[in-house]
Scaffold this motif. Structure first.
Motif, PDB file in Angstrom:
ATOM      1  N   LEU A   1      11.858  -3.614   8.259  1.00 56.98           N
ATOM      2  CA  LEU A   1      11.701  -2.178   8.480  1.00 56.98           C
ATOM      3  C   LEU A   1      13.066  -1.492   8.454  1.00 56.98           C
ATOM      4  O   LEU A   1      13.970  -1.873   9.191  1.00 56.98           O
ATOM      5  CB  LEU A   1      11.022  -1.904   9.818  1.00 56.98           C
ATOM      6  CG  LEU A   1       9.550  -2.290   9.923  1.00 56.98           C
ATOM      7  CD1 LEU A   1       9.039  -2.023  11.333  1.00 56.98           C
ATOM      8  CD2 LEU A   1       8.713  -1.546   8.903  1.00 56.98           C
TER       9      LEU A   1
ATOM     10  N   THR B   1       8.141   1.930  12.709  1.00 60.89           N
ATOM     11  CA  THR B   1       6.824   2.554  12.685  1.00 60.89           C
ATOM     12  C   THR B   1       6.534   3.176  14.051  1.00 60.89           C
ATOM     13  O   THR B   1       7.152   2.821  15.054  1.00 60.89           O
ATOM     14  CB  THR B   1       5.714   1.538  12.354  1.00 60.89           C
ATOM     15  OG1 THR B   1       5.624   0.586  13.417  1.00 60.89           O
ATOM     16  CG2 THR B   1       5.978   0.825  11.041  1.00 60.89           C
TER      17      THR B   1
ATOM     18  N   VAL C   1       9.413   0.210   4.944  1.00 60.06           N
ATOM     19  CA  VAL C   1       9.733  -1.206   4.844  1.00 60.06           C
ATOM     20  C   VAL C   1      10.257  -1.503   3.452  1.00 60.06           C
ATOM     21  O   VAL C   1       9.788  -0.942   2.468  1.00 60.06           O
ATOM     22  CB  VAL C   1       8.493  -2.087   5.161  1.00 60.06           C
ATOM     23  CG1 VAL C   1       7.362  -1.857   4.173  1.00 60.06           C
ATOM     24  CG2 VAL C   1       8.863  -3.558   5.221  1.00 60.06           C
TER      25      VAL C   1
ATOM     26  N   ALA D   1       5.189   2.116   5.715  1.00 62.84           N
ATOM     27  CA  ALA D   1       4.663   1.002   6.496  1.00 62.84           C
ATOM     28  C   ALA D   1       3.881   1.507   7.702  1.00 62.84           C
ATOM     29  O   ALA D   1       4.421   2.261   8.519  1.00 62.84           O
ATOM     30  CB  ALA D   1       5.809   0.103   6.966  1.00 62.84           C
TER      31      ALA D   1
ATOM     32  N   SER E   1       1.482   0.368  11.092  1.00 61.12           N
ATOM     33  CA  SER E   1       1.190  -0.746  11.996  1.00 61.12           C
ATOM     34  C   SER E   1       0.336  -0.234  13.151  1.00 61.12           C
ATOM     35  O   SER E   1       0.336   0.963  13.444  1.00 61.12           O
ATOM     36  CB  SER E   1       2.486  -1.367  12.528  1.00 61.12           C
ATOM     37  OG  SER E   1       3.222  -0.418  13.272  1.00 61.12           O
TER      38      SER E   1
ATOM     39  N   VAL F   1       3.361  -8.098   5.182  1.00 65.53           N
ATOM     40  CA  VAL F   1       2.410  -7.129   4.635  1.00 65.53           C
ATOM     41  C   VAL F   1       1.018  -7.765   4.641  1.00 65.53           C
ATOM     42  O   VAL F   1       0.818  -8.837   4.076  1.00 65.53           O
ATOM     43  CB  VAL F   1       2.793  -6.714   3.205  1.00 65.53           C
ATOM     44  CG1 VAL F   1       1.746  -5.783   2.616  1.00 65.53           C
ATOM     45  CG2 VAL F   1       4.169  -6.063   3.188  1.00 65.53           C
TER      46      VAL F   1
ATOM     47  N   SER G   1      -2.659  -3.471   1.451  1.00 67.07           N
ATOM     48  CA  SER G   1      -2.078  -2.422   0.614  1.00 67.07           C
ATOM     49  C   SER G   1      -3.109  -1.319   0.422  1.00 67.07           C
ATOM     50  O   SER G   1      -4.285  -1.598   0.199  1.00 67.07           O
ATOM     51  CB  SER G   1      -1.672  -2.986  -0.747  1.00 67.07           C
ATOM     52  OG  SER G   1      -1.356  -1.947  -1.639  1.00 67.07           O
TER      53      SER G   1
ATOM     54  N   GLN H   1       1.789   2.452   0.025  1.00 67.37           N
ATOM     55  CA  GLN H   1       1.567   2.394   1.461  1.00 67.37           C
ATOM     56  C   GLN H   1       0.967   1.045   1.819  1.00 67.37           C
ATOM     57  O   GLN H   1       0.034   0.587   1.147  1.00 67.37           O
ATOM     58  CB  GLN H   1       0.625   3.499   1.916  1.00 67.37           C
ATOM     59  CG  GLN H   1       1.189   4.884   1.713  1.00 67.37           C
ATOM     60  CD  GLN H   1       0.309   5.936   2.335  1.00 67.37           C
ATOM     61  OE1 GLN H   1       0.071   5.906   3.539  1.00 67.37           O
ATOM     62  NE2 GLN H   1      -0.174   6.856   1.524  1.00 67.37           N
TER      63      GLN H   1
ATOM     64  N   ASN I   1       0.018  -1.887   5.261  1.00 67.01           N
ATOM     65  CA  ASN I   1      -0.092  -2.212   6.682  1.00 67.01           C
ATOM     66  C   ASN I   1       0.753  -3.456   6.925  1.00 67.01           C
ATOM     67  O   ASN I   1       0.717  -4.396   6.125  1.00 67.01           O
ATOM     68  CB  ASN I   1      -1.535  -2.502   7.072  1.00 67.01           C
ATOM     69  CG  ASN I   1      -2.376  -1.257   7.160  1.00 67.01           C
ATOM     70  OD1 ASN I   1      -1.932  -0.163   6.832  1.00 67.01           O
ATOM     71  ND2 ASN I   1      -3.613  -1.418   7.585  1.00 67.01           N
ATOM     72  N   VAL I   2       1.484  -3.461   8.043  1.00 60.00           N
ATOM     73  CA  VAL I   2       2.356  -4.582   8.367  1.00 60.00           C
ATOM     74  C   VAL I   2       2.108  -5.061   9.791  1.00 60.00           C
ATOM     75  O   VAL I   2       1.598  -4.322  10.632  1.00 60.00           O
ATOM     76  CB  VAL I   2       3.850  -4.201   8.203  1.00 60.00           C
ATOM     77  CG1 VAL I   2       4.162  -3.840   6.758  1.00 60.00           C
ATOM     78  CG2 VAL I   2       4.256  -3.067   9.135  1.00 60.00           C
TER      79      VAL I   2
END
Length: 86
Positions: free
Chosen positions: A14, A18, A27, A40, A42, A54, A57, A62, A64-65
């Motif tokens: 990062l 977030t 990220v 990113a 979360s 990750v 997607s 964009q 999600n992590v």
């Protein structure tokens, strides 16, 4: 634009933390032989500099992590607890 399947399962760092559901961070992910930046998201806030994985997607750059700890780092610590590079 559909999901970017190539980025799922990649790790990154990062560069902007977030804010959980309040907003994304940024990220830089190691993917396709280089690095690329993504927004990113979360579930919980994550700090700048955190290593992440990750997990999803959304397309349009964009993702999600989740927090990530490389399991090989723990193995290195067990085999060389002093941290010496021998």
């Amino acid at each position: 634009m559909g999901p970017d399947e190539a980025v799922i399962g990649c790790t990154g760092k990062l560069v902007v933390g977030t804010r959980g559901t309040a907003g994304p961070g940024e990220v830089v992910v190691c993917v396709r032989g280089g690095t690329e930046a993504f927004l990113a998201w979360s579930e919980e806030p994550l700090p700048t500099g955190a290593d992440v994985l990750v997990v999803e997607s959304h397309g349009t750059r964009q993702v999600n992590v989740v927090p990530w700890t490389n399991p090989l780092d723990e193995l290195d610590a067990l085999t060389d607890p002093a941290g010496d590079a021998s």
